[in-house]
Design an enzyme around this catalytic site. Structure first.
Site, short mmCIF file in Angstrom:
data_model
loop_
_atom_site.label_atom_id
_atom_site.label_comp_id
_atom_site.label_asym_id
_atom_site.label_seq_id
_atom_site.Cartn_x
_atom_site.Cartn_y
_atom_site.Cartn_z
N LYS A 29 0.66 -1.17 0.02
CA LYS A 29 0.10 -0.12 -0.11
C LYS A 29 0.97 1.27 -0.10
O LYS A 29 0.52 2.30 -0.98
CB LYS A 29 -1.02 -0.08 1.31
CG LYS A 29 -1.90 -1.13 1.27
CD LYS A 29 -2.98 -0.80 2.36
CE LYS A 29 -2.16 -1.36 3.74
NZ LYS A 29 -1.78 -2.59 3.93
N THR A 30 1.93 1.15 0.64
CA THR A 30 2.90 2.43 1.00
C THR A 30 3.45 2.66 -0.34
O THR A 30 3.76 3.59 -0.79
CB THR A 30 3.68 2.31 2.19
OG1 THR A 30 2.98 2.03 3.27
CG2 THR A 30 4.63 3.58 2.34
N ASP A 222 -2.66 7.32 3.90
CA ASP A 222 -2.25 6.21 4.15
C ASP A 222 -2.96 5.41 5.65
O ASP A 222 -3.32 6.19 6.32
CB ASP A 222 -0.67 5.87 4.36
CG ASP A 222 0.04 4.38 4.29
OD1 ASP A 222 -0.96 3.65 3.86
OD2 ASP A 222 0.88 4.32 4.46
N GLU A 223 -3.08 4.13 5.47
CA GLU A 223 -3.72 3.49 6.84
C GLU A 223 -5.11 4.26 7.27
O GLU A 223 -5.49 4.79 8.26
CB GLU A 223 -2.83 3.69 8.05
CG GLU A 223 -1.45 3.06 7.64
CD GLU A 223 -1.62 1.71 7.79
OE1 GLU A 223 -2.45 1.00 7.81
OE2 GLU A 223 -0.32 1.03 7.49
N GLN A 253 -6.92 -4.54 9.58
CA GLN A 253 -5.82 -4.16 10.57
C GLN A 253 -6.38 -2.85 11.30
O GLN A 253 -5.59 -1.85 11.45
CB GLN A 253 -4.69 -3.60 9.62
CG GLN A 253 -3.90 -4.55 8.82
CD GLN A 253 -2.73 -4.29 8.22
OE1 GLN A 253 -1.84 -4.25 8.73
NE2 GLN A 253 -2.73 -4.43 6.82
N ARG A 605 3.20 -9.65 10.75
CA ARG A 605 4.59 -9.04 10.83
C ARG A 605 5.53 -9.92 10.74
O ARG A 605 6.71 -9.49 10.54
CB ARG A 605 4.78 -8.38 12.43
CG ARG A 605 3.85 -7.22 13.37
CD ARG A 605 3.78 -6.13 11.96
NE ARG A 605 2.47 -6.35 11.26
CZ ARG A 605 2.19 -5.28 9.99
NH1 ARG A 605 3.21 -4.67 9.60
NH2 ARG A 605 1.20 -5.80 9.59
#
Length: 732
Positions: A29-30, A222-223, A253, A605
């Site tokens: 995504k980033t 973002d996020e 998330q 993670r």
């Protein structure tokens, strides 16, 4: 563009309408955001000054800037920042323009202080004391309610109306209002105020909002799943004119519900930006981080949540190991298993310490792991401990800088008025405070202009030493470049002279002071033309994750929340017990689903290996309690549930009785994989030397587990594995 797959390449070219990208963990995504910014500048000739990118940590923002620069793109003028940093920047230019309810009303000026969490707690505690409230639980709840109100963009009175049936709501409202007045009198904002005041500024000053709408023609978030109500409202204000907004997020998330994050903002986005293009989450389903088996574990868990869209999480990497869950007899068994496994991974499996993270749900669980890391001399860093900028000597020096920038900051003034000691006590502070309140001015104003306010001879004499130093520092601000001011301040105030370099604790404090000077020098090297206020604000906005350096070869021991956005080759998720992870409050399905999302974040993670552990009993609140395994262990890959139960029941521990009572050798047989030390060399009565603890005498040995118990002169009794511990036999 070469780093993107075909789907991603098509998405970034959609620039003239609102776009919502629903994606999965580790799907890039980033990278998508970074490449879209590059595409706008290089291919569509958009000026960097017209681009805004918002993310949730300073570390992520810095990483985005670095990656854009690597593309050899001119980024002069682009804003890449967190919500809080963006709002601070806007307010430092415009807060003085906030609308007043009354002409005579005191307002903020552009040199306001940003209070950290500990600063805010101190102000709240002082406010509560004026209401004769000393109950810590009430004060803590008041702090949560104030933050909840601000995250939902509610004034004290609006919050009272919405929660009118709650117990003591009128008192909480009065505390909230008094807290806000206290902040205003100090010309200070807390973190939540940075958001609410920016919204208020845009809402009441359409001319200022119009300036930023024309400045930021292309907005990226973002996020997006982590935005709260007021953050979304600010985004809506900024994008309301041009509608060129591009947001990415993953509902699975969303883990910040406790601080107001609201995934319903997705529905609000679709409603407010009616022509929004939304990607099907299946399209962005490829994970570039984890092995397939780890993703299967994550998917099998998160499918138990009902309020979500099903996604196809997949990876080209068909590997990844999800180890059979380990159940320790107690927290020390669990910690021994984890730390001994870390030892083996580094010494025999080719991993480095910084490849590994041990993740807990709550900070309170870290102690047993810290002790075991120390036992085996394994380097580790912990997130959630005392932060560098929260250390006493560091905060005191920063308080001096704050009152040079913001003379109204009485909280910072009273922190240093007697530091170093000047024989100024609470009586003097109280007297100055009362005089300042009478004259509706700041305590520092009273001290500096003691003659004008006819301060008594006794008070003037008491404060004369501080006054002299402050005026000298104030003059130095005009004469010295900002990078030279802190060393001058430290020398002028003689702060270092109160610490004894022969004392270990004082030596650490002196090192912290030197490191603070280094941080200032580094800031001004990186930010040419930056001022003292800019440096102080940058510190106030630092979060735990921003200090993480993956070049530091140490195991990360942290909460799951603290490592959002990071990734590791090996992840241990520990403390997986019902009531611990997940935390169970009222069996509220929303709470359980957020806990499950947090577990999903923890699992994703991991890149190569995932370990899951729990303890069958744990010391909680001073009492040992038996625990039940977390429901998440059953939910992860149900086909292995039987195997998991069998393995747990079959765990073998060495347990022997000695005259002194029962002694547990904490190392399970299943944990040891590396070469074995010669146990015959170790016997009760022998003297050993430990790299950290020094000398001690062996009191018990156990050949089967390769464990010894040593009574050290410095730290008392420790249970150690001779295979791992940094010990050697010495002559008595």
């Amino acid at each position: 563009m070469e780093t993107l797959n075909e789907v991603q390449s098509n998405i970034i070219k959609i620039i003239d309408e609102p776009v919502l990208v629903a994606a999965v963990a580790g799907s890039g995504k980033t990278r998508l955001l970074i490449n879209r910014i590059a595409y706008l500048i290089k291919e569509r000739n958009v000026s960097p000054k017209n681009i805004l990118a918002i993310t949730f940590t300073n570390k992520a923002a810095d990483e985005m800037k670095k990656r854009i620069l690597k593309m050899q793109i001119d980024t002069e003028g682009i804003w890449v920042s967190t919500f809080h940093s963006m709002c601070a920047k806007i307010l430092h230019s415009h807060i003085i323009n906030l609308k007043k309810d009354k002409p005579e009303e005191k307002t903020f000026d552009n040199n306001f202080s940003i209070y950290t969490e500990s600063d805010s707690k101190k102000v709240l505690k002082d406010v509560c004391a004026k209401f004769n409230i000393t109950d810590d639980r009430f004060i803590k709840t008041a702090g949560w309610k104030i933050s909840d109100a601000k995250n939902n963009n509610l004034t004290p009175w609006q919050y009272q109306v919405q929660h009118k049936d709650e117990q003591d709501i009128e008192l909480y409202t009065k505390v909230y209002n008094a807290y806000q007045n206290a902040l205003k009198s100090n010309n200070a904002l807390d973190f939540d105020d940075l958001l609410t005041k920016t919204y208020e500024l845009f809402d009441t000053r359409p001319d200022i909002l119009n300036y930023y709408q024309n400045r930021f023609l292309y907005i990226h978030v973002d996020e997006f799943q982590d935005t709260n109500i007021v953050q979304y409202e600010i985004v809506k204000q900024l994008a309301g004119k041009n509608k060129n907004i591009f947001v990415v997020g993953d509902e699975d998330q969303c883990i910040y519900g406790w601080r107001g994050a609201n995934y319903e903002n997705v529905n609000s986005f679709l409603k407010d930006f009616k022509a929004a293009y939304i990607t099907n989450p299946q399209i962005m389903g490829q994970n570039y981080r984890s092995g397939e088996n780890i993703l299967k574990a994550a998917s099998s868990l998160i499918r138990n949540n009902t309020n979500r869209t099903e996604k196809n999480l997949w990876a080209e990497d068909k590997g990844g190991i999800v180890h059979t869950p380990f159940s320790g007899r107690n927290e020390y068994d669990e910690a021994e298993y984890v730390v001994s496994t870390v030892y083996n991974l580094v010494n025999y499996k080719g991993f480095k310490y910084n490849d590994i993270a041990v993740l807990v749900r709550l900070n309170a669980l870290t102690r047993a792991f810290e002790e075991k890391f120390l036992n085996y001399n394994i380097p580790y860093v912990i997130f959630g401990g005392q932060k560098f900028f929260e250390r006493l000597e560091v905060k005191n020096i920063l308080a001096y800088l704050r009152i040079l920038v913001n003379p109204q900051d009485s909280a910072s003034l009273f922190r240093v008025i007697n530091y170093p000691k000047r024989n100024i006590g609470e009586t003097t502070v109280q007297a100055i405070t009362e005089i300042a309140e009478t004259h509706n001015t700041s305590p520092l104003e009273i001290i500096i202009n003691s003659d004008e306010y006819m301060l008594s001879d006794a008070l003037a004499k008491k404060t004369s030493g501080f006054k002299e130093i402050y005026l000298d520092l104030l003059e130095s601000c005009k004469e010295l470049p900002p990078e030279e001011l802190m060393p001058y301040l430290i020398k002028k105030t003689k702060i270092k002279e109160q610490y004894d370099p022969k004392n270990e604790e004082d030596l650490g404090r002196l090192a912290n002071i030197d490191e603070l000077v280094n941080s200032a020098l580094h800031y001004f090297e990186e930010n040419k033309g930056g001022g003292l206020g800019d440096y102080i604000n940058s510190i106030s906005l630092i979060a735990d994750i921003d200090t993480y350096d993956d070049k530091n070869n140490a195991v990360v021991l942290a909460t799951v929340h603290a490592v959002k956005g990071l990734e590791f080759n090996v992840v241990f998720i520990v403390g997986l017990e019902q009531g611990g992870f997940p935390i169970i409050r009222d069996n509220n399905i929303r709470d359980i689903e957020e806990e499950r999302r947090l577990m999903y974040v923890a699992i994703t993670r991991a890149k190569k290996q995932l370990y899951l552990t729990n303890a069958q009993s744990r010391m909680l609140h001073g009492e040992r309690k038996y625990t039940q395994p977390s429901q998440f262990l059953e939910e992860i890959d149900e086909s292995r549930a039987a195997e998991q139960k069998t393995a747990t029941a079959a765990q073998a521990y060495n347990f022997k009785e000695y005259q002194g009572g029962k002694v547990s050798f904490n190392l399970p047989k299943t944990a040891a994989e590396g070469p074995k030390a010669d146990m015959s060399k170790f016997a009760a009565g022998n003297i050993v030397e430990h790299a950290r603890y020094g000398r001690g005498k062996i009191t018990h040995t156990d050949a089967a587990s390769h464990c010894i118990i040593v009574d050290f002169d410095s730290v008392g009794t420790k249970s150690l594995s001779v295979d791992y511990a940094p010990i050697k036999l010495v002559d008595s």
